[in-house]
Design a protein around this motif. Sequence first.
Motif, PDB file in Angstrom:
ATOM      1  N   UNK A  43      44.327 -23.265  -1.791  1.00  0.00           N
ATOM      2  CA  UNK A  43      44.629 -24.559  -2.385  1.00  0.00           C
ATOM      3  C   UNK A  43      43.413 -25.468  -2.292  1.00  0.00           C
ATOM      4  N   UNK A  44      43.035 -26.045  -3.426  1.00  0.00           N
ATOM      5  CA  UNK A  44      41.881 -26.951  -3.473  1.00  0.00           C
ATOM      6  C   UNK A  44      42.396 -28.366  -3.207  1.00  0.00           C
ATOM      7  N   UNK A  85      40.726 -22.864   6.740  1.00  0.00           N
ATOM      8  CA  UNK A  85      40.106 -23.917   5.944  1.00  0.00           C
ATOM      9  C   UNK A  85      38.710 -23.466   5.528  1.00  0.00           C
ATOM     10  N   UNK A  86      38.321 -23.827   4.310  1.00  0.00           N
ATOM     11  CA  UNK A  86      36.951 -23.621   3.851  1.00  0.00           C
ATOM     12  C   UNK A  86      36.395 -24.972   3.431  1.00  0.00           C
ATOM     13  N   UNK A  87      35.066 -25.068   3.434  1.00  0.00           N
ATOM     14  CA  UNK A  87      34.401 -26.328   3.125  1.00  0.00           C
ATOM     15  C   UNK A  87      33.558 -26.764   4.302  1.00  0.00           C
ATOM     16  N   UNK A  88      32.781 -27.804   4.093  1.00  0.00           N
ATOM     17  CA  UNK A  88      31.898 -28.346   5.133  1.00  0.00           C
ATOM     18  C   UNK A  88      32.672 -29.360   5.966  1.00  0.00           C
ATOM     19  N   UNK A  89      32.968 -28.999   7.201  1.00  0.00           N
ATOM     20  CA  UNK A  89      33.791 -29.869   8.042  1.00  0.00           C
ATOM     21  C   UNK A  89      32.995 -30.998   8.697  1.00  0.00           C
ATOM     22  N   UNK A  90      31.673 -30.936   8.626  1.00  0.00           N
ATOM     23  CA  UNK A  90      30.839 -31.876   9.354  1.00  0.00           C
ATOM     24  C   UNK A  90      31.093 -33.336   9.043  1.00  0.00           C
ATOM     25  N   UNK A 115      47.073 -18.430   3.930  1.00  0.00           N
ATOM     26  CA  UNK A 115      46.907 -19.713   3.247  1.00  0.00           C
ATOM     27  C   UNK A 115      45.542 -20.301   3.591  1.00  0.00           C
ATOM     28  N   UNK A 116      44.724 -20.509   2.572  1.00  0.00           N
ATOM     29  CA  UNK A 116      43.406 -21.119   2.746  1.00  0.00           C
ATOM     30  C   UNK A 116      43.401 -22.464   2.039  1.00  0.00           C
ATOM     31  N   UNK A 121      35.181 -29.279   0.039  1.00  0.00           N
ATOM     32  CA  UNK A 121      34.636 -28.040  -0.506  1.00  0.00           C
ATOM     33  C   UNK A 121      34.062 -28.274  -1.896  1.00  0.00           C
ATOM     34  N   UNK A 122      32.939 -27.643  -2.155  1.00  0.00           N
ATOM     35  CA  UNK A 122      32.346 -27.593  -3.486  1.00  0.00           C
ATOM     36  C   UNK A 122      31.638 -26.257  -3.615  1.00  0.00           C
TER      37      UNK A 122
END
Length: 224
Positions: A43-44, A85-90, A115-116, A121-122
């Motif tokens: 899910x985005x 989770x994916x993406x930059x968490x910083x 489930x992701x 995220x980009x």
Amino acid sequence: MDGNGRWATNRGLPRLVGHRRGAARVSEIVKAAPDLGVKWLTLYAFSTENWKRSTEEVLGLMAIFARYIEREADRLAKAGVRMRFIGDRGRLDPRLQRLMAGIEARTAGCERLNLTVAVNYGGRDEILRAARKLAEDVAAGLLDPRHLTEGALAGRLDTAGLPDPDLVLRTSGETRTSNFLPWQAAYSEYEFTGTLWPDFTPEELAGIIARFGNRERRFGGVLK
């Protein structure tokens, strides 16, 4: 999951009301997915470009993410849903980062549904970060640039170890991919629906999956 804001605006409601309704819809779709044969669902939720929205909306979205994790953790674990989770968490709030890490650890052994959720995220940002990791490994002498492969880059993406998507679905009537999994979705099938996300039902998802099942996927080859 596009169309939350428009759903609310069409009803004369604040945009955050639409996002809260969208979060409730997430719970329904996640619950229905395994019975529809879905084992992997991404899910985005928030893109690297969504920071351009108003401070009120961004903070509201982050609060919705945190509440979702807190409220759904027990149910997801009991239902056998593994959450990643994916993406930059910083750039995310430290508390939200802790909640994300906590539910990932808690559901790590679940297998009914993977489930992701993509947060900050980009796709271009993901590929750039992976390329930097490759460059660092080459500079450190850990990798010979003459032997670079697609697998070497894929293994440094946020989705390392996850399968590429078979089907990419966008709600709300927009017909663009908006920087979503550009590397991974190179051979995905696409569906675009005019339904706004808060109105998107498990029944509509079932219909889309049925149509997907009738498609011929050749991956650049020719069916025999």
